[in-house]
Write an enzyme that holds these catalytic residues in place. Structure first.
Site, short mmCIF file in Angstrom:
data_model
loop_
_atom_site.label_atom_id
_atom_site.label_comp_id
_atom_site.label_asym_id
_atom_site.label_seq_id
_atom_site.Cartn_x
_atom_site.Cartn_y
_atom_site.Cartn_z
N ILE A 88 -12.75 -0.87 -1.89
CA ILE A 88 -12.06 -1.35 -3.11
C ILE A 88 -12.20 -0.22 -4.13
CG2 ILE A 88 -12.18 -3.06 -4.96
CD1 ILE A 88 -11.43 -4.45 -2.43
N CYS A 147 0.82 -1.22 0.00
CA CYS A 147 0.00 0.00 0.00
C CYS A 147 0.85 1.25 0.00
CB CYS A 147 -0.93 0.00 1.21
SG CYS A 147 -1.70 -1.60 1.47
N LYS A 193 -10.38 5.89 3.76
CA LYS A 193 -11.71 5.48 4.15
C LYS A 193 -12.79 5.97 3.19
CE LYS A 193 -14.87 3.84 6.50
NZ LYS A 193 -15.41 3.65 5.16
N HIS A 214 -9.03 3.77 -1.68
CA HIS A 214 -7.66 3.23 -1.53
C HIS A 214 -7.28 2.38 -2.74
CE1 HIS A 214 -4.03 1.69 0.01
NE2 HIS A 214 -4.47 0.72 0.76
#
Lengths: 364, 142
Positions: free
Chosen positions: A188, A62, A307, A311
């Site tokens: 997602i 990430c 959030k 992401h």
């Protein structure tokens, strides 16, 4: 998607820039779901019309594009390049659900952790429960992070979720991995982000309000959570932040806003502590007292965070940098989201459950 | 679709998965489990084998919600729905991630600090080979 982000970056340069002035590119991606996209960076660079330019794909879970940015920055610092590009891209929504579940959750230890039956929400859930156990924090604090980030995201035209949620709704949502509900988790997302970096003494050629990188810290940690001594902190993020502060010569209390890696709400609470905004075990108090709201002492995730903004794994690091740069320039697209008079901003990016981390500090 | 651990790679860890054989560092004497190339504490690469008791306490846990398990555990979720995963702090020191078994996957019935012991269970199946390994079950009445 990457082309759009690239064009937007080029158009965003206050003066004008010929894309051919960019000398090298680093692009973060988790290779979009194992969609057989090895050697991704040359493909993307060719698609934006810069075939032939050196381009390198960066995969660090990430934190991929935060690292892409770090290398683009180091290339300039080394004196090899005057102008570089850092970007990231991820396309996650057109994968079958099964493929996403297979692909996600391999950024931690696979052999002993995932194949014991944990997913990523499960890993962060175990960190959250231990944190709550050691520091006596209530679940409400986690939900408050989600509520705040949705509130900010609702004012961000680039966010995936542009709706506010109530505390009640966040608390009553279905459990993803106890004690985390679906509202404790990032979504997602499809997304891309691009940043163009330039040598400091040449920046005035392109803009009247250059944003300077004043600190770049990075660190790694044991990949498997069972090998870490303390599960209530992200040690790599702490080290990365300490290093970035040292380089920048600023203190946490001088930071005007931060974009942190809230892949799960507990991660934002730990980020407060790792970035020095709260003492160990005190992160919950910061959100409870509203200090990380826009208008608070240290606004965190004014862009909505992972959030609410979303992401897209490989793109997230640079997308955080985009938000901070916009804020420091006073150009947050909706005025209600602008942190007034911000001069120093921080980005905090974590790969996996904390195996890698990268922190940058910027000054107007 | 599953993340891939080949049969030889899995076979190489049978001592750990069935018999809890750990690596004790000859330099600083801490116990490394699962085994590592270099000691977690001091970085030494010189180990001797020791067998763990399989007893420990729950350090933290979670309940993996329905439909959320890694794909390797689809069969398990089809059969049991939610299931509990914990980090166990073994009495010899090391921590391991493992499923809890022979108990309700109910957060009100599982507690941090609860005593558990290792048992051998079916973990998942890959390449038509059932992969067995340790799970942990509560020790009745503490």
């Amino acid at each position: 998607m990457f082309y759009e982000a690239f064009q937007s970056a080029i158009n965003d340069v206050d003066g004008s820039i010929d894309p051919k002035e960019i000398k090298e590119a680093w692009i973060g991606s988790l290779k979009t779901g194992g969609a057989q996209l090895g050697n991704l960076a040359p493909l993307l660079i060719e698609q934006v019309g810069l075939a032939g330019m050196p381009a390198c794909s960066i995969e660090n879970a990430c934190s991929s594009s935060a690292y892409a940015f770090r290398y683009a920055y180091m290339a300039i610092k080394s004196g090899i390049c005057d102008i570089t590009l850092a970007g990231g891209v991820e396309k996650m929504n057109d994968l079958p659900r099964e493929r996403n579940r297979y692909w996600l959750g391999v950024s931690g230890d696979v052999e002993w952790e995932r194949l014991a039956g944990t997913n990523f929400p499960g890993v962060y859930a175990m960190m959250a429960l231990r944190y709550m156990h050691e520091h006596g924090m209530k679940r409400e604090r986690l939900a408050e992070v989600a509520v705040k980030n949705h509130k900010n995201g609702a004012r961000n035209p680039d966010a995936q979720f542009r709706s506010e949620i109530s505390l009640e709704r966040a608390l009553r949502a279905p459990m993803l991995a106890y004690p985390l509900t679906v509202f404790d988790s990032c979504p997602i997302t499809d997304g891309a982000a691009v940043a163009i970096l330039c040598r400091g003494d040449l920046a005035s050629k392109y803009t009247d309000t250059p944003i300077r990188v004043i600190g770049s810290g990075a660190a790694s940690d044991y990949l498997a959570i069972h090998d870490r001594k303390d599960l209530t902190t992200v040690a790599a993020a702490q080290k990365a932040a300490d290093e970035a502060y040292k380089q920048a010569g600023v203190k946490p209390k001088e930071v005007d806003l931060a974009e942190v890696h809230d892949c799960f709400t507990i991660a934002e609470i730990m980020a407060y502590e790792n970035c020095g905004f709260a003492g160990k075990g005190k992160g919950g108090e910061l959100i409870k007292n509203g200090e990380t709201e826009i208008g608070g002492k240290i606004p965190v995730n004014a862009g909505g965070g992972l959030k609410s903004k979303g992401h897209p794994i490989g793109a997230t690091g640079v997308s955080q940098i985009y938000e901070v740069v916009k804020q420091l320039k006073g150009e947050a697209r909706e005025k209600t989201r602008q942190v007034k008079g911000a001069e120093i901003g921080l980005t905090h990016s974590v790969g996996g459950s904390g195996g890698s981390a990268c922190v940058h500090i910027f000054r107007r | 679709m599953t993340s891939y651990v080949s049969i030889p790679q899995y076979s190489n860890t049978i001592d750990q998965r069935y018999r809890l054989i750990a690596k004790k560092c000859k330099s600083c004497e801490i116990i490394n489990f699962p085994p590592r190339q270099t000691c977690l504490e001091c970085g030494s690469a010189d180990f001797q084998n020791v067998k763990l008791s399989g007893r420990g306490r729950i350090y933290t846990f979670t309940i993996i919600g329905r439909g959320g398990a890694p794909t390797e555990f689809d069969d398990l979720q089809n059969m049991t729905g939610e299931y509990a995963v914990a980090i166990i702090e073994l009495e010899e020191g090391p921590k391991v991630v493992a499923q809890l078994t022979d108990c309700h996957s109910n957060p009100n019935e599982i507690k941090i600090g609860m005593e558990v012991k290792a048992v051998i269970r079916r973990l998942y199946e890959q390449e038509r080979i059932i992969r067995y390994g340790y799970k942990f079950k509560p020790i009745a009445d503490g």
